[in-house]
Design a protein around this motif. Structure first.
Motif, short mmCIF file in Angstrom:
data_model
loop_
_atom_site.label_atom_id
_atom_site.label_comp_id
_atom_site.label_asym_id
_atom_site.label_seq_id
_atom_site.Cartn_x
_atom_site.Cartn_y
_atom_site.Cartn_z
N LEU A 1 0.83 -1.21 0.00
CA LEU A 1 0.00 0.00 0.00
C LEU A 1 0.86 1.26 0.00
CD1 LEU A 1 -2.73 1.49 0.32
CD2 LEU A 1 -2.45 1.22 2.80
N GLN A 2 1.80 1.33 0.90
CA GLN A 2 2.61 2.53 1.03
C GLN A 2 3.54 2.73 -0.17
OE1 GLN A 2 4.36 1.95 4.91
NE2 GLN A 2 2.40 2.20 5.96
N ARG B 1 0.73 3.77 -3.18
CA ARG B 1 -0.05 4.99 -2.93
C ARG B 1 0.84 6.17 -2.54
NH1 ARG B 1 -3.29 4.87 2.46
NH2 ARG B 1 -1.14 5.24 3.13
N LYS C 1 -3.87 3.63 10.99
CA LYS C 1 -4.69 4.24 9.94
C LYS C 1 -4.64 3.42 8.66
CE LYS C 1 -5.43 8.59 7.46
NZ LYS C 1 -4.94 10.00 7.27
N ASP C 2 -3.45 3.00 8.27
CA ASP C 2 -3.33 2.22 7.04
C ASP C 2 -3.85 0.80 7.22
OD1 ASP C 2 -2.35 4.35 5.66
OD2 ASP C 2 -0.25 3.70 5.67
N TYR D 1 -7.43 1.09 6.55
CA TYR D 1 -7.64 1.19 5.10
C TYR D 1 -7.61 -0.19 4.45
CZ TYR D 1 -7.01 2.97 0.32
OH TYR D 1 -7.16 3.24 -1.01
N LEU D 2 -6.63 -1.01 4.82
CA LEU D 2 -6.57 -2.37 4.28
C LEU D 2 -7.77 -3.19 4.74
CD1 LEU D 2 -2.77 -3.19 4.76
CD2 LEU D 2 -3.95 -2.74 2.60
N LYS D 3 -8.17 -3.03 5.98
CA LYS D 3 -9.34 -3.75 6.51
C LYS D 3 -10.57 -3.44 5.67
CE LYS D 3 -12.05 -4.08 10.84
NZ LYS D 3 -13.35 -3.53 10.41
N GLU D 4 -10.74 -2.18 5.30
CA GLU D 4 -11.91 -1.79 4.50
C GLU D 4 -11.86 -2.43 3.11
OE1 GLU D 4 -11.62 2.44 4.72
OE2 GLU D 4 -12.60 2.55 6.69
N LEU D 5 -10.68 -2.46 2.50
CA LEU D 5 -10.54 -3.10 1.18
C LEU D 5 -10.81 -4.60 1.28
CD1 LEU D 5 -7.34 -1.41 -0.33
CD2 LEU D 5 -9.73 -1.01 -0.98
#
Length: 321
Positions: free
Chosen positions: A132-133, A136, A265-266, A269-273
């Motif tokens: 991700l990092q 993005r 926080k990230d 974000y991964l959890k939501e995806l």
């Protein structure tokens, strides 16, 4: 508590299953009953002593950065969690996840994705955050860009393919013959079999080349990188370090090193995806914690597809209110 520890640097045989004192948490930490963890290359690199300048000579050491489990106690300053919560997250450097219990900083954890097992959740943090990092933050990925993932079937690569697709890119995955179908199933628009084709001789040019296995360099990929494209690598070789420094001050193509920065926080974000079905976790093998030496040895072969998980028996535990 039971834990896998090392009392010196060396091969996989230095890993020992021992009884150690349960960690005492700080005010901002969670005491977590570890249900699962996973293996990342950095774990066995630390075990081998490759990072001894950073990890020092104090032993015993418990390695392991990825954790999924249940909160049994919270520090006095913790506000987001309570005993009984199922979480996933990262330990502080240089580890601590290869044990029955781990002290996890509150700012490095979040609630476990509801659609993942503990083993699947434990496979996410380090590899998922790295992917991700890289894309993005370092790559500034944009909708419609051409992105190539080298090592697309590996631990970081499987996440990178899916994250790039979720962020709207056109994705090419580079992998071996036996993993072409897997990489396609993760959403790659195109796959390249590196045993038959060298992607650096491709006719397509890419906005981002993410070398998730650190096998190439900017100089080797310049021809297939767009004039203002970005080459990302997870491996800090002397060449990649020099190129990263030089290109930071020059116009045109950039070379950037990816260093994962764990944070809640990230992970959210991964959890939501993951819960939206945009990321699935690929696990090659699952070992019991006691067989960590075998898990490390397998990881060191470089042949693992996706992640290697470590499971611990589920037992009833008391929680502190």
């Amino acid at each position: 508590m039971k834990a896998m520890v090392i009392r010196r640097y060396g091969g996989a045989d230095v890993l020992q299953y021992e009884d150690l004192e349960q960690p005492k948490i700080q005010p901002t930490q969670l005491l977590v009953k570890v249900r699962a963890s996973s293996v990342n290359p950095i774990d066995w690199k630390i075990r081998q002593g490759m990072l001894s300048l950073l990890t020092g000579s104090k032993f015993p050491k418990i390695l392991g950065f990825d954790v999924a489990g249940d909160v049994v106690e919270v520090g006095s300053q913790v506000t987001r969690f309570k005993p009984g919560d199922a979480i996933y997250g990262s330990t502080s450097f240089p580890g601590g996840g290869y044990a029955e219990f781990a002290a996890i900083p509150e700012n490095l954890a979040t609630f476990k994705p509801t659609n993942l097992s503990y083993e699947e959740a434990a496979a996410v943090p380090l590899a998922g955050l790295t992917a991700l990092q890289a894309l993005r933050d370092q790559g500034n990925i944009q909708i419609g860009q051409n992105v190539l993932i080298n090592g697309a079937a590996g631990g970081v690569g499987t996440f990178a393919v899916q994250i790039a697709k979720a962020l709207g890119a056109v994705v090419t995955g580079v992998t071996s013959s036996k993993n072409l179908d897997l990489v396609k199933s993760l959403g790659a628009d195109r796959v390249i079999d590196y045993t038959r084709q060298d992607f650096t001789e491709d006719t397509t040019q890419y906005d981002i080349i993410f070398d998730a296995v650190g096998k190439r360099s900017l100089s080797q990929t310049k021809k297939v990188l767009k004039p203002n494209g970005i080459y990302l690598s997870t491996l800090p070789t002397p060449e990649s370090i020099v190129q990263s420094v030089l290109t930071a001050f020059l116009p045109g193509q950039k070379s950037k090193l990816v260093l994962e920065k764990p944070n809640a926080k990230d992970l959210v974000y991964l959890k939501e995806l993951i819960e939206a079905g945009k990321i699935r976790v690929v696990i090659d093998r699952t070992y019991p914690l006691q067989e960590l030496a075998a898990a490390h040895s397998y990881s060191e072969t470089g042949r693992a597809v996706g992640k290697i998980a470590l499971a611990q028996p589920v037992v009833d535990i008391a929680v502190s209110n």
